[in-house]
Design a protein around this motif. Structure first.
Motif, PDB file in Angstrom:
ATOM      1  N   ILE A 239       5.634  -7.873   2.199  1.00 20.72           N
ATOM      2  CA  ILE A 239       5.581  -6.977   1.497  1.00 20.72           C
ATOM      3  C   ILE A 239       5.593  -5.604   2.351  1.00 20.72           C
ATOM      4  O   ILE A 239       6.042  -4.571   2.241  1.00 20.72           O
ATOM      5  CB  ILE A 239       4.472  -6.628   0.376  1.00 20.72           C
ATOM      6  CG1 ILE A 239       4.581  -7.794  -0.668  1.00 20.72           C
ATOM      7  CG2 ILE A 239       4.438  -5.433  -0.163  1.00 20.72           C
ATOM      8  CD1 ILE A 239       3.600  -8.044  -1.756  1.00 20.72           C
ATOM      9  N   ILE A 240       4.700  -5.615   3.505  1.00 24.91           N
ATOM     10  CA  ILE A 240       4.604  -4.530   4.429  1.00 24.91           C
ATOM     11  C   ILE A 240       5.956  -4.672   5.043  1.00 24.91           C
ATOM     12  O   ILE A 240       6.360  -3.433   5.378  1.00 24.91           O
ATOM     13  CB  ILE A 240       3.457  -4.691   5.376  1.00 24.91           C
ATOM     14  CG1 ILE A 240       2.119  -4.709   4.687  1.00 24.91           C
ATOM     15  CG2 ILE A 240       3.490  -3.686   6.573  1.00 24.91           C
ATOM     16  CD1 ILE A 240       1.030  -4.733   5.428  1.00 24.91           C
TER      17      ILE A 240
ATOM     18  N   ILE B 183       0.440  -1.075  -1.743  1.00 20.34           N
ATOM     19  CA  ILE B 183       1.412  -0.570  -0.418  1.00 20.34           C
ATOM     20  C   ILE B 183       2.633   0.326  -1.066  1.00 20.34           C
ATOM     21  O   ILE B 183       3.347  -0.217  -2.032  1.00 20.34           O
ATOM     22  CB  ILE B 183       1.988  -1.947   0.174  1.00 20.34           C
ATOM     23  CG1 ILE B 183       1.041  -2.839   0.795  1.00 20.34           C
ATOM     24  CG2 ILE B 183       3.217  -1.222   1.188  1.00 20.34           C
ATOM     25  CD1 ILE B 183       0.814  -4.036  -0.118  1.00 20.34           C
ATOM     26  N   GLN B 184       2.276   1.590  -0.675  1.00 24.89           N
ATOM     27  CA  GLN B 184       3.212   2.635  -1.212  1.00 24.89           C
ATOM     28  C   GLN B 184       4.212   3.140  -0.119  1.00 24.89           C
ATOM     29  O   GLN B 184       3.803   3.548   0.875  1.00 24.89           O
ATOM     30  CB  GLN B 184       2.614   3.697  -1.751  1.00 24.89           C
ATOM     31  CG  GLN B 184       3.361   4.825  -2.408  1.00 24.89           C
ATOM     32  CD  GLN B 184       2.325   5.466  -3.427  1.00 24.89           C
ATOM     33  OE1 GLN B 184       1.204   5.612  -3.296  1.00 24.89           O
ATOM     34  NE2 GLN B 184       3.062   6.771  -4.116  1.00 24.89           N
TER      35      GLN B 184
ATOM     36  N   PRO C 134       2.903 -10.114  -7.389  1.00 30.72           N
ATOM     37  CA  PRO C 134       2.857  -8.650  -7.101  1.00 30.72           C
ATOM     38  C   PRO C 134       3.514  -7.687  -8.270  1.00 30.72           C
ATOM     39  O   PRO C 134       4.466  -8.177  -8.927  1.00 30.72           O
ATOM     40  CB  PRO C 134       3.688  -8.412  -5.947  1.00 30.72           C
ATOM     41  CG  PRO C 134       3.662  -9.912  -5.263  1.00 30.72           C
ATOM     42  CD  PRO C 134       3.607 -10.915  -6.506  1.00 30.72           C
ATOM     43  N   ILE C 135       3.064  -6.671  -8.468  1.00 29.78           N
ATOM     44  CA  ILE C 135       3.376  -5.684  -9.593  1.00 29.78           C
ATOM     45  C   ILE C 135       4.218  -4.560  -8.616  1.00 29.78           C
ATOM     46  O   ILE C 135       3.706  -3.930  -7.792  1.00 29.78           O
ATOM     47  CB  ILE C 135       2.542  -4.938 -10.556  1.00 29.78           C
ATOM     48  CG1 ILE C 135       1.518  -6.084 -11.116  1.00 29.78           C
ATOM     49  CG2 ILE C 135       2.848  -4.052 -11.299  1.00 29.78           C
ATOM     50  CD1 ILE C 135       0.121  -5.695 -11.560  1.00 29.78           C
ATOM     51  N   ILE C 136       5.506  -4.552  -9.239  1.00 30.21           N
ATOM     52  CA  ILE C 136       6.182  -3.366  -8.468  1.00 30.21           C
ATOM     53  C   ILE C 136       6.426  -2.095  -9.348  1.00 30.21           C
ATOM     54  O   ILE C 136       6.760  -2.264 -10.524  1.00 30.21           O
ATOM     55  CB  ILE C 136       7.704  -3.819  -7.809  1.00 30.21           C
ATOM     56  CG1 ILE C 136       7.385  -5.228  -7.223  1.00 30.21           C
ATOM     57  CG2 ILE C 136       8.415  -2.753  -7.327  1.00 30.21           C
ATOM     58  CD1 ILE C 136       8.632  -5.667  -6.898  1.00 30.21           C
ATOM     59  N   GLU C 137       6.182  -0.668  -9.083  1.00 35.69           N
ATOM     60  CA  GLU C 137       6.434   0.325  -9.611  1.00 35.69           C
ATOM     61  C   GLU C 137       7.035   1.420  -9.142  1.00 35.69           C
ATOM     62  O   GLU C 137       6.935   1.445  -7.880  1.00 35.69           O
ATOM     63  CB  GLU C 137       5.030   0.839 -10.135  1.00 35.69           C
ATOM     64  CG  GLU C 137       3.881   0.143 -11.000  1.00 35.69           C
ATOM     65  CD  GLU C 137       2.747   0.440 -11.243  1.00 35.69           C
ATOM     66  OE1 GLU C 137       2.254   1.794 -10.855  1.00 35.69           O
ATOM     67  OE2 GLU C 137       1.898  -0.023 -12.024  1.00 35.69           O
ATOM     68  N   GLU C 138       7.840   2.291  -9.681  1.00 34.15           N
ATOM     69  CA  GLU C 138       8.641   3.089  -9.112  1.00 34.15           C
ATOM     70  C   GLU C 138       8.199   4.473  -9.659  1.00 34.15           C
ATOM     71  O   GLU C 138       8.140   4.840 -10.918  1.00 34.15           O
ATOM     72  CB  GLU C 138      10.194   2.944  -9.648  1.00 34.15           C
ATOM     73  CG  GLU C 138      11.038   4.076  -8.807  1.00 34.15           C
ATOM     74  CD  GLU C 138      12.654   3.688  -8.819  1.00 34.15           C
ATOM     75  OE1 GLU C 138      13.293   4.275  -7.957  1.00 34.15           O
ATOM     76  OE2 GLU C 138      12.934   3.179  -9.782  1.00 34.15           O
ATOM     77  N   LYS C 139       7.449   5.300  -8.762  1.00 31.48           N
ATOM     78  CA  LYS C 139       6.976   6.569  -8.785  1.00 31.48           C
ATOM     79  C   LYS C 139       8.135   7.549  -8.738  1.00 31.48           C
ATOM     80  O   LYS C 139       9.318   7.104  -8.752  1.00 31.48           O
ATOM     81  CB  LYS C 139       5.853   6.756  -8.150  1.00 31.48           C
ATOM     82  CG  LYS C 139       4.753   5.667  -7.930  1.00 31.48           C
ATOM     83  CD  LYS C 139       4.243   5.490  -9.435  1.00 31.48           C
ATOM     84  CE  LYS C 139       2.974   4.812  -9.274  1.00 31.48           C
ATOM     85  NZ  LYS C 139       2.290   4.782 -10.600  1.00 31.48           N
TER      86      LYS C 139
ATOM     87  N   LEU D 273       5.679   1.659  -5.432  1.00 32.51           N
ATOM     88  CA  LEU D 273       4.411   1.065  -5.216  1.00 32.51           C
ATOM     89  C   LEU D 273       4.495  -0.548  -5.603  1.00 32.51           C
ATOM     90  O   LEU D 273       4.715  -0.732  -6.717  1.00 32.51           O
ATOM     91  CB  LEU D 273       3.338   1.801  -5.964  1.00 32.51           C
ATOM     92  CG  LEU D 273       2.048   1.335  -6.056  1.00 32.51           C
ATOM     93  CD1 LEU D 273       1.557   1.668  -4.660  1.00 32.51           C
ATOM     94  CD2 LEU D 273       1.320   2.297  -7.370  1.00 32.51           C
ATOM     95  N   VAL D 274       3.572  -1.389  -4.503  1.00 32.53           N
ATOM     96  CA  VAL D 274       3.811  -2.802  -4.911  1.00 32.53           C
ATOM     97  C   VAL D 274       2.243  -2.870  -4.965  1.00 32.53           C
ATOM     98  O   VAL D 274       1.364  -2.648  -4.047  1.00 32.53           O
ATOM     99  CB  VAL D 274       4.358  -3.406  -3.550  1.00 32.53           C
ATOM    100  CG1 VAL D 274       4.077  -5.089  -4.018  1.00 32.53           C
ATOM    101  CG2 VAL D 274       5.805  -3.223  -3.606  1.00 32.53           C
ATOM    102  N   ILE D 275       1.657  -3.802  -5.917  1.00 36.27           N
ATOM    103  CA  ILE D 275       0.222  -3.749  -6.220  1.00 36.27           C
ATOM    104  C   ILE D 275       0.187  -5.303  -6.283  1.00 36.27           C
ATOM    105  O   ILE D 275       0.647  -6.009  -6.966  1.00 36.27           O
ATOM    106  CB  ILE D 275      -0.237  -3.241  -7.523  1.00 36.27           C
ATOM    107  CG1 ILE D 275       0.025  -1.947  -7.597  1.00 36.27           C
ATOM    108  CG2 ILE D 275      -1.652  -3.709  -7.675  1.00 36.27           C
ATOM    109  CD1 ILE D 275      -0.100  -1.298  -8.980  1.00 36.27           C
TER     110      ILE D 275
END
Length: 482
Positions: free
Chosen positions: A307-308, A334-335, A394-399, A404-406
């Protein structure tokens, strides 16, 4: 009443109807479903239009949706002071002129699809256009470009705005722009010398960089600086570093910050490994207090690495911000700066491939022990490593301007279920084994799990075990089976 999510079309009885040389489905829905649709609010992903709308305005809407994040356009809906009302085309062929115009924006089946909605008792057919996020910039027939911003179809006219849109589509990248720095910064650095000794041992730095198009008109491009300058942060400040924070709670607040944030800098190859090592170190040093005392949390090293690495490889380096890694007691965030490129969305990110920074991806893969060993498979590997430990994916969100990956430290199954599943293939289990299996760090809490399973007649004490070897087995039935 039947509910609709954003981006969903009503589901009902399907027929097909030929219109203007195109074959579109006619979907019969109920009056209640139509009411649910009309009760929704226009916004970034939804637009209602009157059937008498000019074709040029429909073209703007579809161009805007395709150039942004996609969306749904319903034509045949009136806007009244009391809300929206159904007022469709008397015959689907009455929409032919609009359909022909939309075909000029994007051929049907490429980025857009269409269907007619029909509800018994409501007037006419509503044309539903589903526009997807496009790989390319979609223009209206008069050559103009629009982008959806909230509920508006905004024109994209300035050179900077068009450049930004091209970058978002992955049609060009900030990594290929030249830097106003001396060539020695990338040709006489420790990073380039180490790289060439292992990757291309017979080539001079300047010759190699020129052949790889990392030098243009005698100037290094951004990718060359990020890869081979010893301190790229000196000429790209606040655009290529990593910040790591550890919090002593589940919330992000300054008073819960443990120590000072850690800053990771240097060329990207070194950055990735330093950031992963430091994150793992901070996680290992963290002990969090719950009702049963201090406990530690462990995350799959492979998942964190992938992820990083993905964040470093695919971030938008034109955005003035660092990558942020936040360590909480129940998750790691990780943003990465920049939205998803091109046609990539949250839904297709594990299946589709589009590299915003192909130079970076290619050259980092040439390093010894490359951080991106399986090119294009990073997030998939992270998901698999979480699955192996029975942890939530992992949870992936688009801001607004970042991804953002949680990564949460939560088991898919309950601790009790994990214990029972373990005993189905193993003879017995002890408290220590259960703690490792479930991630529950407290001996007393695991003991309570055992007690609840005994009360439910799922497990029992294994005869002949006591003290530190005290163990449990599945409850034997009357016939001696389990």
């Amino acid at each position: 009443m039947w509910g609709l999510r954003d981006g969903d079309a009503p589901q009902g009885f399907h027929e097909t109807h030929p219109s203007g040389g195109n074959l579109f489905e006619t979907v019969a829905i109920s009056v209640e479903q139509a009411a649910t649709l009309l009760a929704r609010q226009e916004g970034h992903f939804l637009d209602f239009k009157d059937k008498r709308i000019a074709p040029a305005k429909v073209a703007r809407a579809v161009s805007a949706f395709s150039n942004a994040d996609g969306g749904d356009l319903y034509i045949g809906v009136n806007e009244l002071s009391t809300g929206f009302s159904w007022d469709g085309f008397a015959d689907p062929e009455d929409a032919n002129q609009l359909i022909h115009t939309l075909e000029d924006v994007s051929p049907f089946g490429t980025d857009i699809d269409a269907e007619f909605l029909y509800a018994e008792g409501l007037p006419g057919y509503v044309l539903h256009i589903n526009a997807r996020k496009s790989r390319v910039i979609r223009k209206t027939p008069d050559g103009k470009v629009y982008k959806r911003l909230s509920a508006q179809n905004a024109p994209v006219t300035s050179v900077d705005a068009l450049t930004a849109l091209r970058r978002q589509k992955g049609l060009e990248s900030f990594e290929s722009e030249t830097l106003p720095i001396d060539i020695d910064v990338v040709t006489n650095s420790e990073a380039i010398l180490e790289y060439l000794l292992s990757a291309v041992p017979v080539t001079e730095p300047e010759t190699y960089l020129r052949k790889q198009h990392l030098l243009i008109s005698g100037k290094p491009v951004v990718a060359a600086g990020l890869l081979f300058a010893d301190e790229p942060q000196a000429f790209l400040p606040k655009r290529c570093g990593i910040k790591i924070y550890r919090y002593s709670s589940e919330e992000q607040s300054r008073d819960r910050l443990v120590g000072d944030p850690v800053t990771i800098e240097g060329p990207l190859y070194k950055q990735i490994y330093d950031a992963v090592d430091r994150t793992v170190e901070l996680v290992a040093a963290a002990a969090f207090l719950d009702e049963d005392g201090l406990r530690s949390v462990k995350y799959p090293h492979e998942a964190l690495h992938e992820i990083i690495t993905n964040a470093v490889l695919h971030r938008d380096y034109s955005v003035t911000d660092d990558i942020h890694i936040r360590i909480f007691e129940n998750r790691i965030e990780i943003q990465s700066p920049g939205r998803l490129p091109g046609h990539i969305t949250i839904k297709n990110i594990l299946d589709e491939r589009l590299s915003r920074n192909p130079y970076l991806v290619r050259h980092l893969n040439r390093f010894p022990n490359p951080p991106n060993k399986d090119v294009g498979e990073g997030l998939n590997t992270a998901f698999e490593s979480m699955k192996k430990l029975n942890l939530h994916p992992p949870i992936i969100e688009e801001k607004d301007n970042s991804v953002l990956v949680i990564v949460r430290h939560e088991s898919l199954a309950s601790p009790a279920q994990l214990v029972v599943e373990y005993l189905k293939v193993n003879d017995s289990i002890k408290n220590e084994q259960a703690r490792k299996l479930t991630g529950v760090g407290s001996e007393s809490k695991v003991k309570k799990i055992f007690e609840s399973l005994i009360q439910a007649d799922e497990i029992e004490h294994k005869p002949g075990t006591a003290g530190r070897g005290y163990a449990y087995q599945l409850k034997k039935k009357g016939d001696g089976s389990v």
